[in-house]
Scaffold this motif. Structure first.
Motif, PDB file in Angstrom:
ATOM      1  N   LEU A  21       0.828  -1.203   0.000  1.00 38.24           N
ATOM      2  CA  LEU A  21       0.000   0.000   0.000  1.00 38.24           C
ATOM      3  C   LEU A  21       0.865   1.256   0.000  1.00 38.24           C
ATOM      4  CD1 LEU A  21      -2.773  -1.048   2.539  1.00 38.24           C
ATOM      5  CD2 LEU A  21      -3.130  -0.529   0.125  1.00 38.24           C
ATOM      6  N   ARG A  22       1.954   1.226   0.734  1.00 37.76           N
ATOM      7  CA  ARG A  22       2.855   2.381   0.754  1.00 37.76           C
ATOM      8  C   ARG A  22       3.583   2.538  -0.579  1.00 37.76           C
ATOM      9  NH1 ARG A  22       7.720   3.775   0.616  1.00 37.76           N
ATOM     10  NH2 ARG A  22       8.406   1.610   0.443  1.00 37.76           N
ATOM     11  N   ARG A  23       4.110   1.425  -1.065  1.00 37.51           N
ATOM     12  CA  ARG A  23       4.941   1.461  -2.271  1.00 37.51           C
ATOM     13  C   ARG A  23       4.135   1.809  -3.525  1.00 37.51           C
ATOM     14  NH1 ARG A  23       6.358  -3.742  -2.539  1.00 37.51           N
ATOM     15  NH2 ARG A  23       4.769  -4.144  -4.130  1.00 37.51           N
ATOM     16  N   ASP A  24       2.985   1.178  -3.672  1.00 39.54           N
ATOM     17  CA  ASP A  24       2.234   1.315  -4.923  1.00 39.54           C
ATOM     18  C   ASP A  24       1.108   2.336  -4.879  1.00 39.54           C
ATOM     19  OD1 ASP A  24       3.893  -0.706  -5.771  1.00 39.54           O
ATOM     20  OD2 ASP A  24       2.413  -2.305  -5.497  1.00 39.54           O
ATOM     21  N   HIS A  25       0.677   2.718  -3.665  1.00 36.26           N
ATOM     22  CA  HIS A  25      -0.481   3.609  -3.568  1.00 36.26           C
ATOM     23  C   HIS A  25      -0.230   4.844  -2.710  1.00 36.26           C
ATOM     24  CE1 HIS A  25      -3.164   0.614  -5.474  1.00 36.26           C
ATOM     25  NE2 HIS A  25      -2.412  -0.274  -4.832  1.00 36.26           N
ATOM     26  N   ALA A  26       0.990   4.994  -2.176  1.00 35.59           N
ATOM     27  CA  ALA A  26       1.332   6.160  -1.331  1.00 35.59           C
ATOM     28  C   ALA A  26       0.394   6.283  -0.134  1.00 35.59           C
ATOM     29  CB  ALA A  26       1.324   7.450  -2.157  1.00 35.59           C
ATOM     30  N   ILE A  27      -0.012   5.120   0.413  1.00 30.31           N
ATOM     31  CA  ILE A  27      -0.856   5.094   1.612  1.00 30.31           C
ATOM     32  C   ILE A  27      -0.010   4.571   2.765  1.00 30.31           C
ATOM     33  CG2 ILE A  27      -2.864   4.037   2.701  1.00 30.31           C
ATOM     34  CD1 ILE A  27      -4.157   3.962  -0.086  1.00 30.31           C
ATOM     35  N   TYR A  28       0.116   5.388   3.788  1.00 29.78           N
ATOM     36  CA  TYR A  28       0.990   5.076   4.907  1.00 29.78           C
ATOM     37  C   TYR A  28       0.180   4.667   6.127  1.00 29.78           C
ATOM     38  CZ  TYR A  28       5.038   7.072   2.496  1.00 29.78           C
ATOM     39  OH  TYR A  28       6.063   7.312   1.615  1.00 29.78           O
ATOM     40  N   MET A  29       0.519   3.498   6.694  1.00 27.86           N
ATOM     41  CA  MET A  29      -0.046   3.052   7.962  1.00 27.86           C
ATOM     42  C   MET A  29       1.032   2.292   8.719  1.00 27.86           C
ATOM     43  SD  MET A  29      -2.569  -0.072   6.706  1.00 27.86           S
ATOM     44  CE  MET A  29      -3.449   0.949   5.521  1.00 27.86           C
ATOM     45  N   ILE A  30       0.804   2.067  10.010  1.00 27.94           N
ATOM     46  CA  ILE A  30       1.762   1.331  10.829  1.00 27.94           C
ATOM     47  C   ILE A  30       1.864  -0.106  10.311  1.00 27.94           C
ATOM     48  CG2 ILE A  30       2.376   0.687  13.191  1.00 27.94           C
ATOM     49  CD1 ILE A  30       2.283   3.696  12.626  1.00 27.94           C
ATOM     50  N   GLY A  31       3.023  -0.724  10.487  1.00 25.37           N
ATOM     51  CA  GLY A  31       3.278  -2.055   9.940  1.00 25.37           C
ATOM     52  C   GLY A  31       2.306  -3.123  10.379  1.00 25.37           C
ATOM     53  N   ASP A  32       1.693  -2.941  11.562  1.00 28.88           N
ATOM     54  CA  ASP A  32       0.714  -3.933  12.021  1.00 28.88           C
ATOM     55  C   ASP A  32      -0.676  -3.644  11.468  1.00 28.88           C
ATOM     56  OD1 ASP A  32      -0.113  -1.728  13.464  1.00 28.88           O
ATOM     57  OD2 ASP A  32       0.231  -2.604  15.437  1.00 28.88           O
ATOM     58  N   SER A  33      -0.786  -2.692  10.538  1.00 32.67           N
ATOM     59  CA  SER A  33      -2.015  -2.274   9.849  1.00 32.67           C
ATOM     60  C   SER A  33      -2.934  -1.425  10.719  1.00 32.67           C
ATOM     61  CB  SER A  33      -2.784  -3.453   9.246  1.00 32.67           C
ATOM     62  OG  SER A  33      -3.456  -4.223  10.213  1.00 32.67           O
ATOM     63  N   ARG A  34      -2.366  -0.767  11.743  1.00 37.06           N
ATOM     64  CA  ARG A  34      -3.152   0.213  12.491  1.00 37.06           C
ATOM     65  C   ARG A  34      -3.306   1.462  11.640  1.00 37.06           C
ATOM     66  NH1 ARG A  34      -1.188   4.341  17.096  1.00 37.06           N
ATOM     67  NH2 ARG A  34      -0.772   5.520  15.182  1.00 37.06           N
ATOM     68  N   ILE A  35      -4.542   1.939  11.509  1.00 36.71           N
ATOM     69  CA  ILE A  35      -4.780   3.184  10.793  1.00 36.71           C
ATOM     70  C   ILE A  35      -5.407   4.214  11.727  1.00 36.71           C
ATOM     71  CG2 ILE A  35      -5.073   2.033   8.571  1.00 36.71           C
ATOM     72  CD1 ILE A  35      -8.123   2.553   8.854  1.00 36.71           C
ATOM     73  N   ASN A  36      -5.108   5.466  11.450  1.00 30.19           N
ATOM     74  CA  ASN A  36      -5.749   6.577  12.136  1.00 30.19           C
ATOM     75  C   ASN A  36      -6.931   7.023  11.290  1.00 30.19           C
ATOM     76  OD1 ASN A  36      -6.533   8.895  13.416  1.00 30.19           O
ATOM     77  ND2 ASN A  36      -4.624  10.006  13.093  1.00 30.19           N
ATOM     78  N   ILE A  37      -8.125   6.727  11.740  1.00 27.04           N
ATOM     79  CA  ILE A  37      -9.341   7.079  11.017  1.00 27.04           C
ATOM     80  C   ILE A  37      -9.397   8.576  10.730  1.00 27.04           C
ATOM     81  CG2 ILE A  37     -11.860   7.247  11.246  1.00 27.04           C
ATOM     82  CD1 ILE A  37     -11.010   4.475  10.509  1.00 27.04           C
ATOM     83  N   ALA A  38      -8.884   9.373  11.660  1.00 28.36           N
ATOM     84  CA  ALA A  38      -8.929  10.821  11.492  1.00 28.36           C
ATOM     85  C   ALA A  38      -7.977  11.315  10.407  1.00 28.36           C
ATOM     86  CB  ALA A  38      -8.607  11.513  12.819  1.00 28.36           C
ATOM     87  N   GLY A  39      -7.150  10.433   9.863  1.00 31.48           N
ATOM     88  CA  GLY A  39      -6.305  10.807   8.742  1.00 31.48           C
ATOM     89  C   GLY A  39      -7.033  10.744   7.412  1.00 31.48           C
ATOM     90  N   LEU A  40      -8.289  10.313   7.443  1.00 29.13           N
ATOM     91  CA  LEU A  40      -9.101  10.193   6.232  1.00 29.13           C
ATOM     92  C   LEU A  40     -10.074  11.367   6.110  1.00 29.13           C
ATOM     93  CD1 LEU A  40      -9.976   6.406   6.549  1.00 29.13           C
ATOM     94  CD2 LEU A  40      -8.534   7.408   4.751  1.00 29.13           C
ATOM     95  N   ASN A  41     -10.660  11.495   4.935  1.00 27.29           N
ATOM     96  CA  ASN A  41     -11.817  12.369   4.747  1.00 27.29           C
ATOM     97  C   ASN A  41     -12.732  11.705   3.725  1.00 27.29           C
ATOM     98  OD1 ASN A  41     -10.923  13.103   2.077  1.00 27.29           O
ATOM     99  ND2 ASN A  41      -9.556  14.623   2.997  1.00 27.29           N
TER     100      ASN A  41
END
Length: 394
Positions: free
Chosen positions: A358-378
């Protein structure tokens, strides 16, 4: 001398932040760092906080030290916010700290002073800094199962089984609400079962509550903590004002120690003040003063609560949108748990390889364990994330 220093492990979250900054691709998405952002990607100063700053700028007459424990009015306001009427005020010792992290650190040191042999039972997973501080202090850590990646829910049976290994004087570190990093929380019946087990084992609960108001609301988010305070003879509580007041850089937190035996309060209070003196002497006051002003003024408090509720509802809307979009694109309800989680975080259950893709091909950054910050979205980036997750075959 300095040549004898050893290289320290890099903080994975901070390293991810740096990598994100260096990425020149347009449209990159940062879901890593644990800071609230609005739809424009800003971390705004809350309206009531801004007004309180203006009031305090006009009223402040000195920059002299406040006291080792901080301003008593701040402690009173925060104890009321977190504990309500769950316990008499005279049963609570408290000190202001540099952020919630400072409160956590002081709590661990207090435990170490009181019982050098105490083991600290920590949820697997947990906020990485919990483990880092415990390791730095040389305290024994025992992990207990908490999260079932397959269902995206709390592994409560596993949790109880592992906590069953506690001994008298051990400490169970619990997240008060909005579990970091999973977003999966205990129900009230589960809280009651944990309380019964802790009392049966003679163990002490320590609660880290950093996101009050981000989950189900101010009162509901405090319900588990208040139940523990009512049900257990001794409780440590580390609370942060960084998120729900948006004052991250002011470093505003508080450590509370609750005793059902009020006679022990004075001794505990003295030890908490001693720890403050050893670590940083007097805690910072500016953020604490702003919190006190907001909570003590009916108009400011009403405005703060309204803005906080809008923040909470916005994150819930993003959760619902993401879960729905993933179901639409994948034809599966595998990620339905995202809508059920609360707070800023969810753990998606993706492999480290998928996260890297996801980071390499889509420029989407999240923690390695796949934790995402919902507030980083819109609303515009949710479909982009959902499409990318489906495309990598997650």
């Amino acid at each position: 001398m300095f040549e004898l220093l050893k290289e320290q492990p890099k903080d994975k979250i901070l390293a991810l932040v740096q990598t994100f900054r260096e990425d020149k691709r347009p449209g990159k998405i940062d879901l890593g760092v644990g800071v609230y952002k609005d739809a424009e990607g800003r971390t705004p100063i809350m309206r009531a906080v801004k007004k309180a700053e203006q009031l305090w700028w006009n009223a402040e007459e000195t920059k002299a030290y406040v006291g080792l424990a901080g301003d008593p009015a701040f402690s009173d306001a925060m104890i009321d916010l977190v504990l309500g009427d769950a316990v008499p005020r005279d049963n609570v010792a408290a000190v202001a700290t540099p952020g919630g992290t400072g409160a956590v650190r002081q709590a661990f040191e207090l435990i170490q002073m009181a019982n050098p042999n105490a083991r600290v039972f920590v949820s697997d997973p947990t906020w990485p800094n919990h483990l880092s501080i415990l390791k730095h202090l040389g305290m024994e850590v025992v992990l207990y199962r908490y999260f079932d990646s397959e269902s995206g829910s709390v592994d409560f049976n596993g949790m109880l089984e592992d906590l069953g290994g506690m001994r008298p004087g051990d400490v169970a570190l619990l997240h008060g609400c909005c579990h970091n990093p999973t977003g999966a929380n205990l129900t009230m019946p589960e809280w009651d079962a944990v309380i019964a087990l802790l009392n049966d084992k003679g163990a002490v609960p320590m609660i880290d509550i950093a996101y009050q108001g981000f989950g189900e609301g101010l009162e509901a988010d405090a319900a588990g903590t208040r139940a523990v305070v009512k049900g257990c003879p001794e409780v440590l509580i580390a609370a942060s004002c960084s998120k729900n007041f948006g004052i991250y850089r002011e470093r505003t937190g508080i450590l509370m120690a609750v005793h059902h035996d009020a006679a022990r309060k004075a001794l505990t209070q003295a030890n908490l003040a001693h720890l403050n003196r050893q670590n940083y002497s007097f805690p910072p006051d500016h953020g604490a003063r702003l919190v006190t002003l907001v909570l003590g003024d009916a108009t400011l408090r009403a405005d703060w609560e309204a803005e906080l509720e809008a923040v909470r509802q916005g994150m819930l809307d993003l959760r619902t949108q993401l879960a729905s979009e993933l179901q639409r694109l994948s034809g599966s309800d595998r990620f339905g748990f995202v809508a059920q989680h609360r707070g800023m975080f969810s753990r998606l259950g993706l492999s480290p390889e998928k996260v890297e893709e996801l980071r390499r091909d889509h420029a989407i950054y999240m923690i390695g364990d796949s934790r995402i910050n919902i507030a980083g979205l819109n609303a515009q980036t949710v479909p982009i994330l959902a499409k990318a997750i489906v495309e990598v075959g997650a």
